[in-house]
Design an enzyme around this catalytic site. Structure first.
Site, PDB file in Angstrom:
ATOM      1  N   GLU A  20       2.841 -21.011  26.399  1.00  0.00           N
ATOM      2  CA  GLU A  20       4.167 -21.263  25.829  1.00  0.00           C
ATOM      3  C   GLU A  20       5.229 -21.187  26.921  1.00  0.00           C
ATOM      4  O   GLU A  20       5.194 -20.314  27.788  1.00  0.00           O
ATOM      5  CB  GLU A  20       4.504 -20.250  24.738  1.00  0.00           C
ATOM      6  CG  GLU A  20       5.904 -20.474  24.140  1.00  0.00           C
ATOM      7  CD  GLU A  20       6.199 -19.582  22.959  1.00  0.00           C
ATOM      8  OE1 GLU A  20       5.510 -19.728  21.932  1.00  0.00           O
ATOM      9  OE2 GLU A  20       7.103 -18.733  23.064  1.00  0.00           O
ATOM     10  N   PHE A  22       9.732 -21.936  27.685  1.00  0.00           N
ATOM     11  CA  PHE A  22      11.040 -22.071  27.033  1.00  0.00           C
ATOM     12  C   PHE A  22      11.962 -22.918  27.913  1.00  0.00           C
ATOM     13  O   PHE A  22      11.758 -23.008  29.130  1.00  0.00           O
ATOM     14  CB  PHE A  22      11.665 -20.702  26.745  1.00  0.00           C
ATOM     15  CG  PHE A  22      12.038 -19.913  27.973  1.00  0.00           C
ATOM     16  CD1 PHE A  22      13.266 -20.102  28.614  1.00  0.00           C
ATOM     17  CD2 PHE A  22      11.171 -18.957  28.492  1.00  0.00           C
ATOM     18  CE1 PHE A  22      13.607 -19.375  29.742  1.00  0.00           C
ATOM     19  CE2 PHE A  22      11.510 -18.217  29.629  1.00  0.00           C
ATOM     20  CZ  PHE A  22      12.733 -18.427  30.247  1.00  0.00           C
ATOM     21  N   TYR A 283       2.120 -16.184  26.187  1.00  0.00           N
ATOM     22  CA  TYR A 283       3.561 -16.342  26.337  1.00  0.00           C
ATOM     23  C   TYR A 283       3.896 -16.167  27.817  1.00  0.00           C
ATOM     24  O   TYR A 283       3.895 -15.054  28.338  1.00  0.00           O
ATOM     25  CB  TYR A 283       4.300 -15.314  25.490  1.00  0.00           C
ATOM     26  CG  TYR A 283       4.068 -15.476  23.997  1.00  0.00           C
ATOM     27  CD1 TYR A 283       4.424 -16.654  23.363  1.00  0.00           C
ATOM     28  CD2 TYR A 283       3.500 -14.453  23.233  1.00  0.00           C
ATOM     29  CE1 TYR A 283       4.222 -16.819  21.999  1.00  0.00           C
ATOM     30  CE2 TYR A 283       3.298 -14.611  21.870  1.00  0.00           C
ATOM     31  CZ  TYR A 283       3.653 -15.795  21.263  1.00  0.00           C
ATOM     32  OH  TYR A 283       3.447 -15.960  19.917  1.00  0.00           O
TER      33      TYR A 283
END
Length: 374
Positions: A20, A22, A283
């Protein structure tokens, strides 16, 4: 390809993993993200996802990054989509955009409140919760999208009081999760956790109430002490005593904290894999070293085995997956173009570049005459 199909197709080939990311806040940050992403994607993750941003604050950038991930990085991409500050028209615009870009995967979320607000507020013409969003996607787009939903091993942060959700609140949260799955959710990805026993109990509790879809654990390596405390506080994540006891003496030594985070992440994943779960979602916080170190410790990647069967990356875009001939779109790869052509004037008897270069050799009479300016 849908994430659920990739997970199901990999069931017999061992453990699979995903990353993941961002959206960064600056253009340089975006460039750095893609350089890092290229390195990480070389290890063949099952998929990568990109977050939407609190309050929909990064909507346009998320759409742009998702498109580049799917069509230039060529990794199966899942885009987060939230209900925060999103009337249905904006939601449909986002879904239509990623569909036109060949993306098939969405992580449907209610979303966090916008900055400066304590509670989620439904906007006019918008949805109140992730369940509404899942229903809308399925009703309007049928089976085109693979839909992932979020699971909370300790209960949703909204129902955690004094460090723990009540038994009733936890059961209600499980029942709500089942409704999301029944409405069209294909896969569950969990909130971060640091007590593996809590996650394994959550999986068992889900199975007990009839949730049968894949449940993918969300693993967040500890990269630095302050970030760890901030993130676990925001998510109301329970921190086992032994983890705090290990971190306290080294909290001001970033390298030592990172090394412990790699060790802890490795041991958590080993326990999860030993329980029979064969999927891991990492993450990254847009950082690669800890994540890749954990995967190497698990024997899931090796630097020496990065390869691909074609001279280019296989397309992830659903409309292009059968391509076996590929044009070169230099306009999409300006940095690549410069790096590939920087030494073209070094070719012997030069076909490109400056005729004054030594590699051209001596000029003939004809060349000398034609090179005289008018």
């Amino acid at each position: 390809m849908k994430v659920i199909e990739k997970i199901q197709g990999a069931n017999d080939s061992g453990v699979v993993f995903s990353f993941e990311f961002f959206p960064p806040k600056t253009e340089d940050g975006v460039d750095n993200l893609f350089e890092r992403m290229e390195r990480m994607v070389a290890h063949n993750p099952t998929f990568c996802d990109i977050t939407w941003g609190a309050g929909g604050s990064t909507a346009d950038l998320t759409l742009e990054i998702a498109n580049r991930m799917q069509n230039m990085v060529c990794v199966e991409t899942m885009m987060h989509l939230t209900c925060t500050n999103m009337p249905v028209e904006k939601i449909d615009h986002a879904l239509a955009t990623i569909k036109s870009n060949g993306i098939q995967n969405v992580l449907a979320l209610r979303g966090d409140p916008p900055h400066g607000q304590d509670k989620f507020v439904q906007v006019d013409g918008g949805f109140a919760c992730a369940l509404d969003l899942v229903k809308h996607i399925r009703s309007k787009y049928g089976d085109y999208f693979g839909i992932t939903v979020a699971g909370y091993p300790e209960g949703h942060p909204d129902v955690i009081q004094d460090g723990e959700a009540s038994a009733e609140a936890y059961q209600n949260d499980l029942a709500y999760l089942k409704r999301k799955v029944d409405a069209g959710g294909d896969v569950i990805v969990t909130q971060l956790f640091y007590d593996t026993d809590i996650f394994l109990k959550f999986v068992n509790d889900c199975r007990q109430i009839g949730i049968t879809c894949p449940i993918v654990p969300g693993i967040m390596p500890i990269n630095n002490y302050k970030g760890f405390i901030r993130m676990t506080g925001f998510c109301k994540t329970k921190i086992p005593h032994e983890i705090m006891a290990a971190l306290e003496p080294i909290k001001d030594n970033e390298e030592a904290v990172r090394a412990y985070g790699i060790h802890l992440g490795t041991e958590m994943c080993k326990k999860i894999i030993a329980s029979g779960i064969k999927t891991l979602h990492l993450y990254t916080l847009n950082m690669d070293k800890s994540v890749l170190a954990i995967l190497m410790n698990l024997g899931l990647i090796e630097e020496s085995k990065i390869s691909r069967s074609l001279p280019w990356k296989r397309p992830a875009n659903i409309f292009r997956v059968k391509e076996n001939v590929r044009p070169i779109f230099w306009a999409n790869r300006p940095k690549s173009y410069i790096s590939r052509t920087v030494s073209w004037d070094q070719y012997p008897h030069g076909r490109w570049g400056d005729s004054r270069n030594a590699s051209y050799g001596a000029l003939s009479d004809h060349q000398a005459c034609t090179s005289i300016p008018p």
